[in-house]
Design a protein around this motif. Structure first.
Motif, PDB file in Angstrom:
ATOM      1  N   LYS A   3       6.580  10.218 -11.733  1.00 18.90           N
ATOM      2  CA  LYS A   3       6.658  11.556 -12.310  1.00 18.90           C
ATOM      3  C   LYS A   3       8.088  12.075 -12.251  1.00 18.90           C
ATOM      4  CE  LYS A   3       4.819  16.204 -11.985  1.00 18.90           C
ATOM      5  NZ  LYS A   3       4.007  17.133 -11.240  1.00 18.90           N
ATOM      6  N   VAL A   4       8.748  11.907 -11.126  1.00 25.04           N
ATOM      7  CA  VAL A   4      10.133  12.356 -10.984  1.00 25.04           C
ATOM      8  C   VAL A   4      11.030  11.613 -11.966  1.00 25.04           C
ATOM      9  CG1 VAL A   4      12.109  12.381  -9.407  1.00 25.04           C
ATOM     10  CG2 VAL A   4       9.862  13.094  -8.610  1.00 25.04           C
ATOM     11  N   THR A   5      10.813  10.307 -12.101  1.00 25.92           N
ATOM     12  CA  THR A   5      11.617   9.512 -13.016  1.00 25.92           C
ATOM     13  C   THR A   5      11.439   9.980 -14.452  1.00 25.92           C
ATOM     14  OG1 THR A   5      11.443   7.608 -11.545  1.00 25.92           O
ATOM     15  CG2 THR A   5      12.076   7.165 -13.815  1.00 25.92           C
ATOM     16  N   VAL A   6      10.208  10.254 -14.849  1.00 28.63           N
ATOM     17  CA  VAL A   6       9.941  10.707 -16.214  1.00 28.63           C
ATOM     18  C   VAL A   6      10.587  12.066 -16.450  1.00 28.63           C
ATOM     19  CG1 VAL A   6       8.107  11.485 -17.777  1.00 28.63           C
ATOM     20  CG2 VAL A   6       7.832   9.357 -16.502  1.00 28.63           C
ATOM     21  N   ASP A  43       0.826  -1.214   0.000  1.00 27.04           N
ATOM     22  CA  ASP A  43       0.000   0.000   0.000  1.00 27.04           C
ATOM     23  C   ASP A  43       0.858   1.259   0.000  1.00 27.04           C
ATOM     24  OD1 ASP A  43      -2.303  -1.503  -0.026  1.00 27.04           O
ATOM     25  OD2 ASP A  43      -2.660  -1.336   2.144  1.00 27.04           O
ATOM     26  N   GLN A  44       1.933   1.267   0.795  1.00 23.18           N
ATOM     27  CA  GLN A  44       2.829   2.425   0.835  1.00 23.18           C
ATOM     28  C   GLN A  44       3.494   2.651  -0.510  1.00 23.18           C
ATOM     29  OE1 GLN A  44       5.527   1.440   3.974  1.00 23.18           O
ATOM     30  NE2 GLN A  44       4.137   2.123   5.593  1.00 23.18           N
ATOM     31  N   ASP A  63       3.149   5.939  -3.129  1.00 19.66           N
ATOM     32  CA  ASP A  63       4.306   6.718  -3.567  1.00 19.66           C
ATOM     33  C   ASP A  63       4.575   6.593  -5.063  1.00 19.66           C
ATOM     34  OD1 ASP A  63       4.662   7.464  -0.965  1.00 19.66           O
ATOM     35  OD2 ASP A  63       6.251   6.004  -0.558  1.00 19.66           O
ATOM     36  N   ALA A  64       4.013   5.603  -5.707  1.00 22.56           N
ATOM     37  CA  ALA A  64       4.343   5.309  -7.097  1.00 22.56           C
ATOM     38  C   ALA A  64       4.107   6.482  -8.051  1.00 22.56           C
ATOM     39  CB  ALA A  64       3.581   4.069  -7.567  1.00 22.56           C
ATOM     40  N   PRO A  65       2.951   7.166  -8.020  1.00 19.30           N
ATOM     41  CA  PRO A  65       2.758   8.258  -8.985  1.00 19.30           C
ATOM     42  C   PRO A  65       3.808   9.360  -8.853  1.00 19.30           C
ATOM     43  CG  PRO A  65       0.656   7.648  -8.004  1.00 19.30           C
ATOM     44  CD  PRO A  65       1.740   6.923  -7.253  1.00 19.30           C
ATOM     45  N   THR A  66       4.170   9.716  -7.641  1.00 20.14           N
ATOM     46  CA  THR A  66       5.171  10.757  -7.434  1.00 20.14           C
ATOM     47  C   THR A  66       6.530  10.301  -7.934  1.00 20.14           C
ATOM     48  OG1 THR A  66       3.979  11.504  -5.483  1.00 20.14           O
ATOM     49  CG2 THR A  66       6.253  12.220  -5.691  1.00 20.14           C
TER      50      THR A  66
END
Length: 56
Positions: free
Chosen positions: A30-33, A19-20, A24-27
């Motif tokens: 986005k940073v990775t992209v 769940d954690q 955090d995945a979308p953030t």
């Protein structure tokens, strides 16, 4: 019964961690992209600079 309780705790811990990570995945994505775009732009710039030296 102790094994069941221990296993249940482990499963609960794994589920909480998943769940954690999902929160955090979308953030992080986005940073990775954004970082990837910056890197691509740097490579394009360097390629243009190197190409321009060839014509000097």
């Amino acid at each position: 019964m102790t094994t069941f309780v221990t296993t249940k705790r482990k499963v609960d811990t794994i589920n909480e961690r998943i769940d954690q990570v999902m929160e955090d995945a979308p953030t992080k994505l986005k940073v990775t992209v954004e970082e990837r775009k910056k890197a691509i732009n740097r490579y394009k710039y360097l390629a243009n600079v190197l190409t321009s030296f060839r014509y000097l």
